[in-house]
Design a protein around this motif. Sequence first.
Motif, mmCIF file in Angstrom:
data_model
loop_
_atom_site.group_PDB
_atom_site.id
_atom_site.type_symbol
_atom_site.label_atom_id
_atom_site.label_comp_id
_atom_site.label_asym_id
_atom_site.label_seq_id
_atom_site.Cartn_x
_atom_site.Cartn_y
_atom_site.Cartn_z
ATOM 1 N N GLU A 108 0.812 -1.227 0.000
ATOM 2 C CA GLU A 108 0.000 0.000 0.000
ATOM 3 C C GLU A 108 0.839 1.267 0.000
ATOM 4 N N ALA A 109 2.076 1.204 0.522
ATOM 5 C CA ALA A 109 2.907 2.406 0.569
ATOM 6 C C ALA A 109 3.743 2.588 -0.681
ATOM 7 N N CYS A 110 4.195 1.482 -1.280
ATOM 8 C CA CYS A 110 5.061 1.556 -2.457
ATOM 9 C C CYS A 110 4.388 2.277 -3.610
ATOM 10 N N ILE A 111 3.133 1.969 -3.885
ATOM 11 C CA ILE A 111 2.500 2.497 -5.098
ATOM 12 C C ILE A 111 2.067 3.957 -4.967
ATOM 13 N N LEU A 112 2.295 4.567 -3.803
ATOM 14 C CA LEU A 112 2.033 5.997 -3.653
ATOM 15 C C LEU A 112 3.224 6.858 -4.069
ATOM 16 N N GLU A 113 4.370 6.231 -4.299
ATOM 17 C CA GLU A 113 5.628 6.959 -4.493
ATOM 18 C C GLU A 113 5.542 8.063 -5.541
ATOM 19 N N THR A 114 5.163 7.727 -6.752
ATOM 20 C CA THR A 114 5.201 8.702 -7.845
ATOM 21 C C THR A 114 4.255 9.859 -7.589
ATOM 22 N N LEU A 115 3.071 9.561 -7.107
ATOM 23 C CA LEU A 115 2.083 10.603 -6.849
ATOM 24 C C LEU A 115 2.582 11.586 -5.794
ATOM 25 N N LEU A 116 3.123 11.066 -4.700
ATOM 26 C CA LEU A 116 3.610 11.934 -3.626
ATOM 27 C C LEU A 116 4.747 12.814 -4.120
ATOM 28 N N LEU A 117 5.675 12.224 -4.859
ATOM 29 C CA LEU A 117 6.823 12.990 -5.340
ATOM 30 C C LEU A 117 6.422 14.047 -6.366
ATOM 31 N N SER A 118 5.504 13.714 -7.249
ATOM 32 C CA SER A 118 5.135 14.681 -8.286
ATOM 33 C C SER A 118 4.493 15.915 -7.672
ATOM 34 N N ILE A 119 3.689 15.737 -6.642
ATOM 35 C CA ILE A 119 3.037 16.881 -5.990
ATOM 36 C C ILE A 119 4.041 17.684 -5.172
ATOM 37 N N LEU A 120 4.776 17.007 -4.313
ATOM 38 C CA LEU A 120 5.655 17.722 -3.384
ATOM 39 C C LEU A 120 6.869 18.331 -4.083
ATOM 40 N N ASN A 121 7.395 17.678 -5.104
ATOM 41 C CA ASN A 121 8.528 18.256 -5.822
ATOM 42 C C ASN A 121 8.124 19.546 -6.533
ATOM 43 N N HIS A 122 6.967 19.554 -7.149
ATOM 44 C CA HIS A 122 6.514 20.760 -7.848
ATOM 45 C C HIS A 122 6.138 21.867 -6.876
ATOM 46 N N ASP A 123 5.250 21.572 -5.957
ATOM 47 C CA ASP A 123 4.729 22.620 -5.081
ATOM 48 C C ASP A 123 5.808 23.202 -4.176
ATOM 49 N N SER A 124 6.715 22.364 -3.701
ATOM 50 C CA SER A 124 7.789 22.861 -2.831
ATOM 51 C C SER A 124 8.788 23.710 -3.608
ATOM 52 N N ALA A 125 9.013 23.371 -4.880
ATOM 53 C CA ALA A 125 9.900 24.199 -5.705
ATOM 54 C C ALA A 125 9.308 25.587 -5.893
ATOM 55 N N VAL A 126 8.015 25.647 -6.178
ATOM 56 C CA VAL A 126 7.352 26.945 -6.362
ATOM 57 C C VAL A 126 7.341 27.727 -5.054
ATOM 58 N N ALA A 127 7.013 27.059 -3.954
ATOM 59 C CA ALA A 127 6.958 27.748 -2.655
ATOM 60 C C ALA A 127 8.329 28.263 -2.235
ATOM 61 N N THR A 128 9.381 27.503 -2.540
ATOM 62 C CA THR A 128 10.728 27.949 -2.193
ATOM 63 C C THR A 128 11.094 29.200 -2.979
ATOM 64 N N ALA A 129 10.786 29.211 -4.275
ATOM 65 C CA ALA A 129 11.036 30.407 -5.085
ATOM 66 C C ALA A 129 10.199 31.574 -4.579
ATOM 67 N N ALA A 130 8.943 31.306 -4.252
ATOM 68 C CA ALA A 130 8.056 32.367 -3.763
ATOM 69 C C ALA A 130 8.572 32.967 -2.465
ATOM 70 N N SER A 131 9.097 32.133 -1.584
ATOM 71 C CA SER A 131 9.618 32.616 -0.306
ATOM 72 C C SER A 131 10.794 33.559 -0.516
ATOM 73 N N ARG A 132 11.666 33.214 -1.461
ATOM 74 C CA ARG A 132 12.794 34.086 -1.778
ATOM 75 C C ARG A 132 12.304 35.429 -2.312
#
Length: 436
Positions: free
Chosen positions: A121-145
């Motif tokens: 149940e945890a393995c198959i969540l990998e791609t979905l979790l990474l695609s959301i958090l990698n994108h949104d955190s990149a934008v938020a980090t740029a926004a914070s700067r």
Amino acid sequence: MAPGTASTALLTDHYELTMLQASLASGAAHRRCVFELFARRLTGDRRYGVVAGIGRVLDAIRDFRFRPEEIAFLRETQVVDEPTLEYLEGYRFTGSIWGYPEGEVYFPGSPILIVEGTFAEACILETLLLSILNHDSAVATAASRMINAAEERPCIEMGSRRTHEDAAVASARAAYIAGFASTSNLEAGRRYGVPTRGTSAHSFTLLHDTERDAFVAQVDSLGKGTTLLVDTYDVREAVRTAVEVAGPELGGVRLDSGDLVAQAREVREQLDELGATTTRITVTSDLDEFAIAALAAAPVDGYGVGTSLVTGSGVPTAGMVYKLVSREGDDGAQVSVAKKALNKASVGGRKYAMRRLDERGVAEAEVIGIGEQPDNDGNDRNLLVELVRGGEVVSTATLDDARARHEASVAELPARARRLSRGEPAIPTVYEDDEK
């Protein structure tokens, strides 16, 4: 899943399901495991990162269901065998998830998300979790700067036309978490409650026979508090016309081209001479954090940021990975596991995280405990919060909570964290385990 809601189950990679098939066949799929999502380094050599996308992750897990449509596709394309399809038909995540709350800053090795459940149940969540958090955190980090560079001047997110339509909505949400005041994207307003703003483009001016006609039409429709775009033709003439049409009560003018520093100074002087001393000046035109910093001494009241923001200001991914760090052994006890490959090593064991603060409340280190909570000297701050328990979302954090968390977490960082130049993380990451 609510009626009509799209499933997120196929927003994944093929090999997630082939791993599932093989582990079901071997019997290892039901071993209790711990997966960890983290970044080995801060992309772009930035001083800190910002967590964003947790709320979207929780929504996506809720909708991670293999409906008849998904099962039919997998069967027709022979991605996996029938026993695996039977498992997927009844798939529900029943485990637990802990993580950094949205808006929190992170550093290399920070256990941003900890997923506990069976391997299946945890393995198959990998791609979905990474695609959301990698994108949104990149934008938020740029926004914070950008927010740091803007200081007290408000920023509006306006990058929808420079990215995928769904990414535009997520970007507006992430930017709002990091301190942006509003967005031009209406779907972000509807879906997430992000305040929306906007007035007119150059095409509106060009539509009318004269610039004056355009300004009259806008003021008559939207009121004197509107913002007029004054660089379609001649800026000085446009400012004079704008004040004649709206009077000194004109809300604002926008500059979208040219030497913004020089133009802002000239326009401010002209507005003041015309009695429009409260009229605000907003600048746009391919801004990033460096351009915003360069405008610090100019009489600018706000910034509109588009392309650079939604693409992470040159760093479009946060570089996060999702790794198995612990699994159930033959005796039922948890066994620490870790990847040892050169330049891609991970640290095994279930993690606990704490921000170590000095006597003034300034952050000194990101302290990661392995298998147990790190020692707290009295004023340190635990970072992980419970997000999912027994498969049910328990987090009640709002977008405003995330904005407040971001403001507070950045405020406790040492001053060097706000430097825009490339450099080392603002604080070191320390593991409280000699066997890492």
